[in-house]
Design a protein around this motif. Structure first.
Motif, short mmCIF file in Angstrom:
data_model
loop_
_atom_site.label_atom_id
_atom_site.label_comp_id
_atom_site.label_asym_id
_atom_site.label_seq_id
_atom_site.Cartn_x
_atom_site.Cartn_y
_atom_site.Cartn_z
N ALA A 1 0.84 -1.20 0.00
CA ALA A 1 0.00 0.00 0.00
C ALA A 1 0.87 1.25 0.00
O ALA A 1 0.63 2.19 -0.76
N GLN B 1 2.23 6.66 -6.73
CA GLN B 1 1.12 7.43 -7.29
C GLN B 1 1.22 8.90 -6.92
O GLN B 1 1.07 9.78 -7.77
N PHE C 1 -5.67 8.06 -2.56
CA PHE C 1 -4.60 7.41 -1.82
C PHE C 1 -5.16 6.69 -0.60
O PHE C 1 -4.57 6.69 0.46
N ARG C 2 -6.34 6.10 -0.76
CA ARG C 2 -7.00 5.47 0.38
C ARG C 2 -6.12 4.39 0.98
O ARG C 2 -5.94 4.30 2.19
N GLU C 3 -5.56 3.55 0.10
CA GLU C 3 -4.77 2.44 0.61
C GLU C 3 -3.51 2.93 1.31
O GLU C 3 -3.08 2.35 2.30
N LEU C 4 -2.96 4.01 0.77
CA LEU C 4 -1.76 4.58 1.39
C LEU C 4 -2.07 5.04 2.80
O LEU C 4 -1.35 4.72 3.75
#
Lengths: 265, 456, 339
Positions: free
Chosen positions: A52, A59, B57-60
């Motif tokens: 993650a 990203q 960037f939810r998972e981040l």
């Protein structure tokens, strides 16, 4: 065509030498390398969190690079007057714009490839993941990010034909935010089971849904972070998504060309 | 030289229609199926986290939060973890570990000074587990974890564990070793024949696999299943199950007959405010019996005898009702008696005692008993009885021991007339403890001593 | 053969907060093929704007502009012209040769030898593999010239080609430009370096505030020189008498300098000095220079418009008179109106 490619090549050469971009890239790569230092978690948690984090870093870094890179593409050419030398050659403005855009996309691709390679190396060397399946699953995600960032770059190029870089930075960032959240909002609006939503608002949401370039579509990292999920129609989703991006990039470039063609530089 | 706008505008319009079509007919429906996040409010996120989460960037963020939660685990700051778990599951509903850890944490980690779990949290744990299975149908893990929560923590809700373990075994990624657990759950749910069928099918499968490859793991797996199957068959014979099926149960002697009277009696004394002593008898010599005791508000919402509805819907409420009391503990039987002091005075948040009336419940269900006791009592308590407290109603179809006593708030808190007089409740058959039952430390295990103790 | 450049009533207007600004105002230019044409004017006169219109980089508000017989901005014409902007910046990470190859590729030219030849021609043969960032200003300007020759253009637009260069570089560039003429190319130079222009241009146009104030062949425009009479020991009242509107008079501690048109008789001044007790030091006839023409043109414009002169030359034409008259059309009327 050769003019477009020449301009793209030159833009690429310049972009990969821009210090601010290299600094951002360096920070991104640094994060990727130190990420496995999170030893506190249990093995599987660590792998999940690490995936993650690394994909998120790629990203985020790519998004910043995409915007910073493109908002200055056209303004810098005008400020340094290089555009005059180029446009006084047998180069049409649309060729110039497309060339600059392609150059930015090349540069973005190169930088993202570097980050992806770093990530794979980190997983292969530090985490001992060497199977093609594991690494391939991870590597697929940045590919979709690349398509996403190409779309973001097209948004920024479009805005750069008529606003200043600073305004553009916030505009493009804003479009990215809206485009990243709108699917979720729309989902709430379009839900037919929710009777409390005004049909006019729902219709309006549908209109906005098709107008806003939808960045959320490209966030396919979840199945790589949490492997084993059954993704329905993955291939047709990927194809549809790339098609969607190309359509949208073309629209943005055409709009940009129409404005840029009339613009006094 | 300028371009001609008309054809470009036409092209743009066509492209626009194209993207709208692709987006609405192809991309969005698949996105909704595969990647849509959970609807919900994200109000617990800090503004910058919220922004990042929105930006894709939810998972981040989920990852960062989970790393943070890990630090809280180390510090033992459990209260800080709950909102993080909740947020992470919202940000990334596919992080199986977060669900698994989260439900385990909620169910087991909130305890009082005497290591008793806060049962008021359990419905949240089950809700989290159920939500996790809905969001992660592709893997067995959360089905297994939810089943395990019912099997091991809740006990006494074996239909649920059978249901979830069955779902888990349907998933291809279920580990072979873990498949055996469904057998145990089926037995505890009194589905003995199903357990036998299930083990047989597992054995069949394992042998096929062993034929494909003779590796150690496959051999070991087959041997384990075979042993389990043997055990089950022996028990089916020994406990008279097969005889009942064959109609010759009455003809022969079986361990389960005649039913054995456990001779339950109990006395509850409120020693000090929020501190009770429970003593009583249980006429079973082997060590290993645990009688459940529950002390709760008489009007505890959705309570059932000696328990509550452990699954109360999908709402995950991490803020359990602060003004409700639900204490659950086990009375460990040694030398045919139990004697336990339960101090609830040091955990006022867990045991606020604000209701007017409270009940103390005693409950014993042979389904939870260890195998060597079940060998006598049977899977469903056929071999067990109690002259006073055998109950077949509080758990329809099951033979359990159950009784309850009421206390007032003043009694528990030793207020008013109870300020200097200890309230005592006891079952009508309570006769105090025999002197032989008073030496607390020696456990007499029949058949192990070389010489029988004097006087026997 | 058609004109190399022609503009007809070219107007470029920018909207500003206070209204409209005419950057180019009814500009009429005619540049013959094969000549070196000087396009002169103070900073902000509209020179670069005009060039940008001719190149199709910006668009006129009204009027017409033709380059090599076609409308400005025609992409086919761009194959035959080239442009060297004022103070150009090149992609600094590239070497001289790479820059040349880049610009060549814009024409579809892939001939590296051609690029090298041109770099040799501007004396950069030894430095072609160094990055532009290490080049001096003069070298950068020479790269600019080299790239402007890539397509063997018929018409070159040079915007301030010698701006900010040292004298040696000046001369080198000037010589190159003269070579272009020998090759039959038309060169359109925008400049305020009058000495350079005077030496090489066949014809000039002087513009101020967007309007042409003088246009013609240099030999025609520069007809009519000046005579400078210097004397010592002159009284102030003599100096006052000398000021008749055509003379430029200065008096400093009795030293009088009278600068007068050559169609006047210097004897009148000499006589007046002698009769006032002064002593003649020198009488020097001076040929009319571009600088003078420029001053005349710019100052005349200012008088007509009643504006304060803001000239980079500073010294001339500052006797502004505010008369509030509407400006007469000034486009063609100065051409050849010198006897």
């Amino acid at each position: 065509m050769s003019a477009i490619l020449s301009i793209a090549k030159t833009t690429l050469g310049e972009a990969i030498r821009r210090r601010v971009l290299l600094v951002i890239l360096l920070i991104g790569v640094l994060f990727l390398v130190i990420a496995p230092g999170l030893e506190a978690l249990s093995p599987r948690q660590e792998a999940t969190v690490l995936r993650a984090l690394t994909l998120g870093v790629i990203q985020l870094t790519s998004a910043v690079i995409a915007i910073v890179l493109t908002v200055y593409l056209i303004p810098n050419e005008i400020e340094r007057r290089t555009i005059y030398t180029i446009l006084s050659k047998p180069v049409l403005r649309w060729q110039f714009l497309v060339g600059k855009y392609l150059g930015a996309v090349f540069a973005l691709g190169l930088m993202m490839a570097l980050m992806t390679a770093t990530m794979l190396l980190v997983f292969a060397v530090m985490k001992g993941q060497t199977s093609v399946d594991q690494l391939g699953g991870l590597a697929r995600v940045p590919v979709m990010f690349f398509v996403q960032m190409s779309l973001l770059a097209a948004v920024a190029v479009f805005f750069s034909t008529f606003v200043t870089p600073v305004v553009n930075f916030f505009l493009s960032g804003g479009v990215y935010l809206v485009g990243s959240v709108f699917n979720s909002l729309f989902e709430a609006f379009a839900d037919p089971s929710r009777g409390d939503i005004n049909p006019v608002a729902r219709a309006l949401a549908t209109v906005v849904q098709v107008i806003v370039p939808n960045f959320q579509n490209f966030n396919v990292q979840n199945s790589a972070i949490n492997p084993g999920q059954v993704i329905q129609g993955e291939l047709s989703y990927t194809i549809g998504l790339i098609g969607y991006a190309l359509f949208y990039i073309a629209i943005l470039l055409i709009a940009g060309i129409l404005i840029f063609d009339r613009r006094e530089v | 030289m300028r371009v001609k706008p008309a054809p470009l505008l036409a092209a743009a319009a066509a492209l626009f229609l194209g993207q709208a079509t692709v987006q609405t007919t192809q991309v969005y429906p698949l996105w909704k199926k595969n990647y849509a996040p959970i609807q919900g409010d994200y109000t617990g996120l800090s503004p910058e986290h919220f922004l990042f989460a929105l930006a894709g960037f939810r998972e981040l963020i989920a990852g960062i939060l989970w790393v943070r939660a890990d630090a809280f685990f180390d510090e033992g700051n459990f209260d800080a973890i709950l909102p993080i778990i909740w947020l992470v599951t919202r940000l990334d509903p596919h992080q199986i570990d977060v669900y698994a850890t989260g439900m385990w944490h909620i169910a087991y980690n909130f305890t009082d000074e005497g290591s008793r779990s806060d049962r008021r949290y359990i419905p949240s744990a089950t809700a989290l587990g159920v939500e996790g299975t809905k969001n992660n149908e592709h893997t067995y893990e959360l089905f297994f974890e939810t089943g395990w929560l019912y099997y091991h923590k809740i006990e006494d809700a074996y239909p649920e564990s059978v249901k979830w373990f069955t779902e888990a075994t349907k998933r291809a990624d279920m580990l072979p070793a873990r498949r055996n657990i469904l057998n145990n759950a089926l037995q505890r749910n009194n589905e003995v024949e199903k357990a036998s069928d299930y083990l047989f099918s597992l054995l069949d499968e394992a042998e096929k696999k062993l034929k494909e490859s003779g590796e150690f793991q496959n051999r070991q797996n087959r041997d384990t299943i075979e042993q389990n199957y043997d055990n089950l068959l022996v028990r089916m014979a020994q406990r008279g199950y097969l005889a009942k099926k064959g109609g010759y149960y009455d003809t022969w002697q079986y361990d389960t007959k005649p039913p054995f009277d456990v001779g339950f009696s109990a006395q509850v004394t409120v020693l000090e405010p929020r501190k009770i002593q429970v003593v009583g008898t249980w006429n079973v010599l082997p060590v290993g019996t645990r009688v459940r005791i529950v002390l709760r508000d008489a009007d505890y919402p959705r309570a059932i005898p000696a328990a509550m509805e452990w699954y109360q819907g999908d709402r995950i409420n991490l803020d359990p009702p602060k003004d409700l009391t639900f204490m659950q503990d086990q009375l460990f039987v040694r030398n045919q008696r139990f004697n336990r002091t339960i101090d609830m005075s040091r955990d006022l948040t867990m045991y606020p005692f604000v209701s007017d009336r409270f009940v103390v419940e005693f409950y014993y269900n042979p389904r939870q008993a260890p195998a060597y006791i079940q060998d006598k009592f049977g899977w469903n308590g056929e071999g067990m009885t109690d002259a006073n407290f055998l109950n077949t109603e509080v758990r329809p179809g099951q033979r359990v021991v159950y009784t309850k006593m009421e206390f007032s708030r003043d009694e528990i808190l030793r207020r008013g007339e109870w300020a200097d007089k200890a309230p005592v409740r006891q079952t009508s058959n309570y006769r105090g403890l025999a002197p032989s039952q008073l030496d607390r430390e020696i456990i007499r295990v029949p058949g192990i001593l070389a010489q029988p103790p004097a006087g026997q | 053969m058609s004109l190399a450049i022609e503009t007809r009533d070219l107007v470029k207007t920018y909207k500003t907060r206070s209204g409209q600004t005419h950057v180019v105002d009814r500009l009429n230019l005619r540049v013959e093929p094969g000549e070196i044409f000087g396009f002169l004017g103070p900073n902000g006169a509209g020179k670069t704007t005009t060039i940008k219109i001719l190149l199709g980089i910006i668009y006129q508000t009204s009027g017409q502009a033709f380059v090599l017989g076609k409308e400005a901005g025609d992409i086919q014409v761009h194959r035959q012209i080239s442009y060297l902007p004022e103070k150009p910046y090149y992609y600094e990470h590239m070497t001289g040769l790479e820059i040349m190859q880049f610009y060549a590729s814009l024409f579809g030219i892939k001939d590296t030898e051609h690029c090298k030849r041109l770099l040799n021609r501007v004396n950069l043969g030894n430095d072609m593999n160094r990055p532009i960032s290490q080049y001096s200003k003069g070298m950068q300007q020479r790269v600019g010239l080299a790239q402007s020759l890539l397509n063997d253009p018929q018409l070159l637009f040079l915007d301030e080609p010698t701006g900010g260069l040292d004298p040696i570089a000046h001369i080198e560039i000037r010589d190159l430009i003269l070579q272009f003429r020998d090759e039959g190319k038309t060169v359109f130079i925008s400049s305020h370096e009058l000495s350079d222009v005077e030496r090489i241009c066949d014809r000039v146009a002087i513009i101020n505030k967007g309007e042409v104030v003088a246009q013609g062949a240099l030999e025609t425009l520069l007809v009519g020189g000046r005579i400078e009479v210097t004397a010592n020991g002159c009284p102030a009242e003599l100096a006052d008498r000398m000021r008749d509107g055509h003379n430029v008079v200065s008096l400093n501690q009795g030293r009088l300098i009278v600068d007068m048109p050559d169609d006047k008789n210097p004897n009148d001044v000499v006589t007046a000095v002698q009769s006032a007790g002064g002593e003649i030091v020198s009488v020097i006839p001076r040929r009319k220079r571009l600088e003078d023409l420029f001053l005349e043109a710019v100052s005349g414009d200012d008088k007509a418009k009643g504006r304060q002169t803001i000239s980079m030359l500073g010294s001339g034409g500052n006797d502004a008179v505010a008369n509030g008259q509407a400006a007469p059309a000034k486009t063609q009327d100065t051409k050849g109106d010198n006897p």
